[in-house]
Scaffold this active site. Structure first.
Site, PDB file in Angstrom:
ATOM      1  N   SER A 245       9.652 -13.748  -6.139  1.00  0.00           N
ATOM      2  CA  SER A 245      10.571 -13.325  -7.213  1.00  0.00           C
ATOM      3  C   SER A 245      10.072 -13.811  -8.571  1.00  0.00           C
ATOM      4  O   SER A 245      10.083 -13.071  -9.566  1.00  0.00           O
ATOM      5  CB  SER A 245      11.963 -13.925  -6.986  1.00  0.00           C
ATOM      6  OG  SER A 245      12.464 -13.526  -5.760  1.00  0.00           O
TER       7      SER A 245
ATOM      8  N   ARG B 131       8.536 -11.678 -11.997  1.00  0.00           N
ATOM      9  CA  ARG B 131       9.172 -11.880 -13.310  1.00  0.00           C
ATOM     10  C   ARG B 131       8.209 -12.521 -14.311  1.00  0.00           C
ATOM     11  O   ARG B 131       8.276 -12.247 -15.508  1.00  0.00           O
ATOM     12  CB  ARG B 131      10.450 -12.708 -13.136  1.00  0.00           C
ATOM     13  CG  ARG B 131      11.569 -11.878 -12.486  1.00  0.00           C
ATOM     14  CD  ARG B 131      12.693 -12.741 -11.937  1.00  0.00           C
ATOM     15  NE  ARG B 131      13.785 -11.943 -11.409  1.00  0.00           N
ATOM     16  CZ  ARG B 131      13.806 -11.363 -10.194  1.00  0.00           C
ATOM     17  NH1 ARG B 131      12.780 -11.485  -9.385  1.00  0.00           N
ATOM     18  NH2 ARG B 131      14.851 -10.657  -9.802  1.00  0.00           N
TER      19      ARG B 131
ATOM     20  N   GLY C 299      10.233  -3.409  -3.400  1.00  0.00           N
ATOM     21  CA  GLY C 299      11.539  -3.089  -3.969  1.00  0.00           C
ATOM     22  C   GLY C 299      11.734  -3.763  -5.318  1.00  0.00           C
ATOM     23  O   GLY C 299      12.344  -3.202  -6.239  1.00  0.00           O
TER      24      GLY C 299
ATOM     25  N   SER D 247      23.293  -9.137  -6.208  1.00  0.00           N
ATOM     26  CA  SER D 247      21.916  -8.647  -6.121  1.00  0.00           C
ATOM     27  C   SER D 247      21.123  -9.035  -7.368  1.00  0.00           C
ATOM     28  O   SER D 247      21.415  -8.589  -8.479  1.00  0.00           O
ATOM     29  CB  SER D 247      21.897  -7.117  -5.980  1.00  0.00           C
ATOM     30  OG  SER D 247      20.596  -6.641  -6.279  1.00  0.00           O
TER      31      SER D 247
ATOM     32  N   ASP E 258      16.704 -13.522   2.720  1.00  0.00           N
ATOM     33  CA  ASP E 258      15.352 -13.218   3.189  1.00  0.00           C
ATOM     34  C   ASP E 258      14.936 -14.079   4.377  1.00  0.00           C
ATOM     35  O   ASP E 258      13.980 -13.765   5.082  1.00  0.00           O
ATOM     36  CB  ASP E 258      14.336 -13.425   2.049  1.00  0.00           C
ATOM     37  CG  ASP E 258      14.423 -12.308   1.035  1.00  0.00           C
ATOM     38  OD1 ASP E 258      14.957 -11.232   1.376  1.00  0.00           O
ATOM     39  OD2 ASP E 258      13.976 -12.515  -0.105  1.00  0.00           O
TER      40      ASP E 258
ATOM     41  N   ARG F 102       8.480 -10.090   7.017  1.00  0.00           N
ATOM     42  CA  ARG F 102       9.276 -11.255   7.458  1.00  0.00           C
ATOM     43  C   ARG F 102       9.513 -11.227   8.971  1.00  0.00           C
ATOM     44  O   ARG F 102       9.656 -12.268   9.609  1.00  0.00           O
ATOM     45  CB  ARG F 102      10.577 -11.340   6.678  1.00  0.00           C
ATOM     46  CG  ARG F 102      10.320 -11.504   5.187  1.00  0.00           C
ATOM     47  CD  ARG F 102      11.377 -12.288   4.461  1.00  0.00           C
ATOM     48  NE  ARG F 102      11.211 -12.127   3.029  1.00  0.00           N
ATOM     49  CZ  ARG F 102      10.388 -12.857   2.271  1.00  0.00           C
ATOM     50  NH1 ARG F 102       9.671 -13.827   2.794  1.00  0.00           N
ATOM     51  NH2 ARG F 102      10.283 -12.631   0.978  1.00  0.00           N
TER      52      ARG F 102
ATOM     53  N   GLY G  82     -22.081   4.465  12.840  1.00  0.00           N
ATOM     54  CA  GLY G  82     -22.658   5.744  13.257  1.00  0.00           C
ATOM     55  C   GLY G  82     -23.274   6.448  12.075  1.00  0.00           C
ATOM     56  O   GLY G  82     -23.120   6.022  10.930  1.00  0.00           O
TER      57      GLY G  82
ATOM     58  N   ALA H   3     -24.201   9.655   9.307  1.00  0.00           N
ATOM     59  CA  ALA H   3     -23.361  10.372   8.347  1.00  0.00           C
ATOM     60  C   ALA H   3     -22.556  11.475   9.033  1.00  0.00           C
ATOM     61  O   ALA H   3     -23.080  12.191   9.897  1.00  0.00           O
ATOM     62  CB  ALA H   3     -24.239  10.967   7.252  1.00  0.00           C
TER      63      ALA H   3
ATOM     64  N   SER I 257     -20.409  11.491  11.260  1.00  0.00           N
ATOM     65  CA  SER I 257     -20.150  11.415  12.700  1.00  0.00           C
ATOM     66  C   SER I 257     -18.659  11.232  12.969  1.00  0.00           C
ATOM     67  O   SER I 257     -18.240  11.213  14.126  1.00  0.00           O
ATOM     68  CB  SER I 257     -20.951  10.271  13.319  1.00  0.00           C
ATOM     69  OG  SER I 257     -20.646   9.061  12.666  1.00  0.00           O
TER      70      SER I 257
HETATM   71  N1  LIG Z   1     -14.428  15.193  17.419  1.00  0.00           N
HETATM   72  C1  LIG Z   1     -14.267  15.851  16.257  1.00  0.00           C
HETATM   73  N2  LIG Z   1     -14.043  17.166  16.262  1.00  0.00           N
HETATM   74  C2  LIG Z   1     -13.899  17.856  15.114  1.00  0.00           C
HETATM   75  N3  LIG Z   1     -13.962  17.301  13.888  1.00  0.00           N
HETATM   76  C3  LIG Z   1     -14.197  16.006  13.828  1.00  0.00           C
HETATM   77  C4  LIG Z   1     -14.357  15.189  14.995  1.00  0.00           C
HETATM   78  N4  LIG Z   1     -14.580  13.915  14.593  1.00  0.00           N
HETATM   79  C5  LIG Z   1     -14.558  13.920  13.244  1.00  0.00           C
HETATM   80  N5  LIG Z   1     -14.316  15.164  12.776  1.00  0.00           N
HETATM   81  C6  LIG Z   1     -14.220  15.589  11.376  1.00  0.00           C
HETATM   82  O1  LIG Z   1     -15.503  15.432  10.803  1.00  0.00           O
HETATM   83  C7  LIG Z   1     -15.391  15.240   9.397  1.00  0.00           C
HETATM   84  C8  LIG Z   1     -16.276  14.086   8.980  1.00  0.00           C
HETATM   85  O2  LIG Z   1     -15.709  12.872   9.434  1.00  0.00           O
HETATM   86  P1  LIG Z   1     -15.734  11.559   8.545  1.00  0.00           P
HETATM   87  O3  LIG Z   1     -15.605  11.886   7.096  1.00  0.00           O
HETATM   88  O4  LIG Z   1     -14.771  10.641   9.157  1.00  0.00           O
HETATM   89  O5  LIG Z   1     -17.227  11.091   8.863  1.00  0.00           O
HETATM   90  P2  LIG Z   1     -18.004   9.782   8.416  1.00  0.00           P
HETATM   91  O6  LIG Z   1     -18.829   9.384   9.579  1.00  0.00           O
HETATM   92  O7  LIG Z   1     -17.081   8.765   7.887  1.00  0.00           O
HETATM   93  O8  LIG Z   1     -18.900  10.364   7.292  1.00  0.00           O
HETATM   94  P3  LIG Z   1     -19.705   9.605   6.119  1.00  0.00           P
HETATM   95  O9  LIG Z   1     -20.714   8.744   6.779  1.00  0.00           O
HETATM   96  O10 LIG Z   1     -20.354  10.684   5.319  1.00  0.00           O
HETATM   97  O11 LIG Z   1     -18.687   8.852   5.331  1.00  0.00           O
HETATM   98  C9  LIG Z   1     -13.908  15.011   9.125  1.00  0.00           C
HETATM   99  O12 LIG Z   1     -13.345  16.181   8.590  1.00  0.00           O
HETATM  100  C10 LIG Z   1     -13.336  14.718  10.507  1.00  0.00           C
HETATM  101  O13 LIG Z   1     -11.976  15.085  10.610  1.00  0.00           O
END
Ligand SMILES: Nc1ncnc2c1ncn2[C@@H]1O[C@H](COP(=O)(O)OP(=O)(O)OP(=O)(O)O)[C@@H](O)[C@H]1O
Ligand SMILES: Nc1ccn([C@@H]2O[C@H](COP(=O)(O)O)[C@@H](O)[C@H]2O)c(=O)n1
Length: 672
Positions: free
Chosen positions: A20, A24, A91, A167, A315, A388, A456, A458, A460
């Site tokens: 609080s 303030r 709040g 309050s 609280d 809480r 993973g 890009a 993925s």
């Molecule tokens: N099994 C799936 N089937 C269909 N779409 C999928 C599946 N898994 C992920 N996607 C879609 O693939 C797209 C890419 O996913 P996301 O952006 O999470 O990837 P990322 O690995 O975080 O990419 P980056 O490394 O570029 O940040 C999103 O639109 C997600 O909803």
């Protein structure tokens, strides 16, 4: 029934700054024309919401820390924010700033909040403000008096408001409206509510007249700047007073606690239940009484909590109710219907959870009835995101023999970010050998939070899957790539030709990047502003892998990500989370998918239509090129579970990871 092992507590707890007073301190500093030095503020999610809102009104507030200076320019200099206020879960932010905005002619603001805050009633401030001439529109469904709402500032009339409830938020909102419009405000209450506004305004030269149940603000008052040292929050300290009361031996020393008499109802209740509290080192700081409390274990008896005592411990009632479950006899809480409109319906939520754990508890319209017993408690607590509740049941979970898991331990961030560490320290320092990992309340062990790493290549599916998994588990999500993107975004505008970028220049922008907790996700901010969309743009994506090769940048990101994921259950996604950032993560997942399929999904995400084969081919090339640039940091951890998502739906992969996470938690609570 006898406990399996005795609980010993020891140590000194300095609970975080009072919530609080922290709100303030910022608001009154913003009203003054001059500098206010603020020390020991509570840098929690709620207080960040107030700071961001005030910054958006033109007040200079640096990143919250233990010692900083706010530069206010007076009430007249406050501006309309360019964007809606994000009040998150707070709040206090909403109601106090609603009062302030309502009294500022010509200014307006939209107030937004998370799902829990949006359900909370705002008419209790809107109605008295409307009677002063304020214009407040609720923008939700017809009849809904919660957020989102828009406040249009106006020159208000004075008021003499007789409130049906005690309050501090309503009283504070009306005083702020009166200060903003320069008109007289009188507020009368059935009982005296928290009086921090009164004490702090008096200390800032405002000529308030305060009596037992009313306060009068004369017209045309100026607020002068006055430094503030925020004392520890008695509501937070109560969790440790209760822990000490439940112990079998030892004592806890609670330091620097705010002993304002409108806040000490819980300590009175504890004494009535038989707890031994020694108060010493009392002193007045900034108009507030502060002191040290030493709490020792005692046999506990049930009690009745009702009437004028309720606002003085509102609280703390979840903790007192949990404590009552361990006391001899019956405890009755009445006149506390207000609990139903807190961060959760705390009457229903506390009773439901106590019953789940095996306690004899009953819901009353305005309170609850609890029959204490020492039977071991077992079960899973649903917090509804209410900090809480998490802490109150966390204290019960620390009793040897109890096995309590909590769905959302991270929600303590709203008021006590280091609660789990303090709890682990308080029970771990004894020589009775309590195994906090077996008596945990957090689903993961206290002091050993659950960390899930999702790595993973890009596209993925890492970040969207991680976010979804975090949501299902009720834990925090951190997207590490967003930090690489944020620092790259700034380099694009400050470091010239990307070919000549060097780490020192790139990192010179690091102080401009911070992060904020939204409902569950960590959101990187640039100059306090969320730039998420710009971070995903092509120019950033083209250069980010270059920046990600700079070792000093990697160290900086790792530090940011570790701080965002420290001490709470968390899902973190990136490239090297399971290998480098959190090598001890208990669950590591490596998502893969065919590059054509990844490219197709990325295009669907970006274009929101079915892509052509030519488009997919072009995107595949870009993804594969980015994977190659990221290869050094992208190997799966040896203990990672690889999930190929090429032919599964995203829902299926989320379910699979959630199931793995639940099994991991089980193993952590009951080690084999
Ligand atoms: N099994 C799936 N089937 C269909 N779409 C999928 C599946 N898994 C992920 N996607 C879609 O693939 C797209 C890419 O996913 P996301 O952006 O999470 O990837 P990322 O690995 O975080 O990419 P980056 O490394 O570029 O940040 C999103 O639109 C997600 O909803
Ligand atoms: N742990 C990580 C996370 C990301 N990177 C680099 O950031 C880029 C952007 O990441 P996205 O997940 O948002 O696509 C990525 O291409 C990597 O260069 C990283 O190195 N380590």
């Amino acid at each position: 029934m006898k406990r399996r092992a005795p609980l010993h507590v020891a140590g000194t707890i300095r609970a975080p700054g009072d919530k609080s007073i922290s709100h303030r301190a910022l608001i009154f500093a913003a009203l003054a024309d001059g500098e206010t030095r603020v020390r020991d503020i509570l840098a929690s999610a709620d207080v960040h919401a107030t700071a961001s809102a005030l910054r958006a009104m033109g007040v200079s507030i640096p990143e919250l820390s233990t010692d900083f200076v706010v530069r206010g320019h007076g009430i007249a200099a406050l501006t309309s924010p360019a964007r809606a206020f994000d009040c998150a879960n707070s709040g206090t932010t909403t109601r106090l700033l609603c009062g302030l905005l309502a009294g500022l002619p010509g200014r307006s603001a939209r107030f937004e909040g998370d799902a829990s805050l949006s359900r909370r009633p705002m008419r209790r401030v809107a109605s008295p403000l409307a009677s002063m001439g304020a214009h407040i529109d609720f923008e939700g469904a017809p009849g809904h008096d919660g957020l989102p709402m828009r406040v249009h500032g106006a020159q208000l009339r004075g008021t003499n408001y007789v409130s049906a409830h005690a309050s501090a938020q309503v009283k504070g909102a009306l005083l702020l409206a009166g200060l903003a419009s320069g008109v007289e405000v009188v507020v009368e209450e059935p009982y005296r509510s928290r009086d921090h506004s009164e004490r702090m305004l008096l200390a800032r030269g405002v000529a308030l007249e305060v009596s037992e149940r009313s306060v009068r603000l004369p017209a045309a008052q100026q607020v002068t700047a006055a430094d503030v040292v925020v004392p520890s929050d008695p509501s937070s300290a109560t969790f440790f007073a209760a822990l000490a009361a439940l112990a079998d031996s030892g004592e806890l020393r609670l330091e620097n606690v705010c002993l304002n008499p409108t806040r000490t109802g819980a300590f009175d209740v504890l004494q009535r239940m038989g707890v031994s509290l020694d108060v010493s080192e009392q002193r007045l700081v900034g108009g507030e009484l502060i002191g040290t409390i030493v709490v020792r274990p005692e046999a506990l008896n049930g009690t009745t909590i009702e009437g004028a005592e309720i606002p003085r411990c509102i609280d703390e009632l979840p903790m007192l109710a949990c404590l009552a479950s361990q006391a001899a006899g019956e405890t009755r809480i009445a006149d506390a219907a207000e609990l139903r409109v807190k961060e959760s319906d705390r009457i229903r939520a506390v009773v439901d959870n106590l019953r789940t754990l095996g306690v004899d508890a009953e819901e009353l319209p305005d309170g609850m009835r609890i029959i204490g017993s020492r039977t071991p408690l077992r079960g899973h607590v649903i917090t509804h995101g209410d900090h809480r509740l998490a802490m109150a049941f966390g204290v019960l979970g620390a009793i040897p023999g109890n096995q309590i898991t909590i769905d959302d331990p991270a929600c303590v961030d709203v008021s006590y970010p280091r609660f789990w560490q303090d709890l682990a320290a308080a029970v771990g320092q004894g020589d009775a050998g309590v195994d906090v990992r077996q008596t945990t309340a957090s689903g993961a062990a206290v002091g050993t939070p659950l960390t899930i790493a999702i790595d993973g290549p890009a596209a993925s599916g890492k970040s969207s899957t991680a976010q979804w998994v975090a949501q299902k588990l009720g834990v925090r999500h951190v997207d590490s790539g967003a930090f690489y993107r944020a620092i790259t975004y700034l380099a694009l505008s400050t470091c010239g030709d990307p070919e000549s970028w060097v780490a020192d220049d790139v990192l010179a922008n690091a102080p401009r990047i911070s992060w904020r907790l939204t409902e569950r996700s960590v959101l990187p901010l640039i100059d306090d502003i969320d730039q998420d969309t710009a971070l995903r743009d092509a120019p950033v994506t083209r250069q980010v892998s270059r920046v990600a090769q700079m070792l000093a940048v990697r160290e900086w990101v790792n530090q940011m990500v570790r701080s965002a994921g420290a001490a709470v259950d968390v899902v973190v996604d990136g490239r090297d989370i399971g290998t480098t950032v959190f090598p001890d993560a208990q669950l590591k997942v490596f998502l893969v998918a065919d590059s054509w399929e990844r490219a197709r999904r990325r295009l669907v995400q970006r274009l929101r239509r079915r892509p052509t084969d030519a488009e997919i081919a072009e995107e595949t090339e870009e993804l594969v090129a980015r994977d190659a640039k990221d290869a050094t940091q992208s190997a799966p951890a040896r203990d990672a579970i690889t999930i190929d998502t090429t032919t599964v739906t995203q829902e299926e992969q989320v379910e699979r990871i959630v199931a793995l996470a639940r099994a991991t938690r089980e193993r952590m609570v009951r080690p084999t």
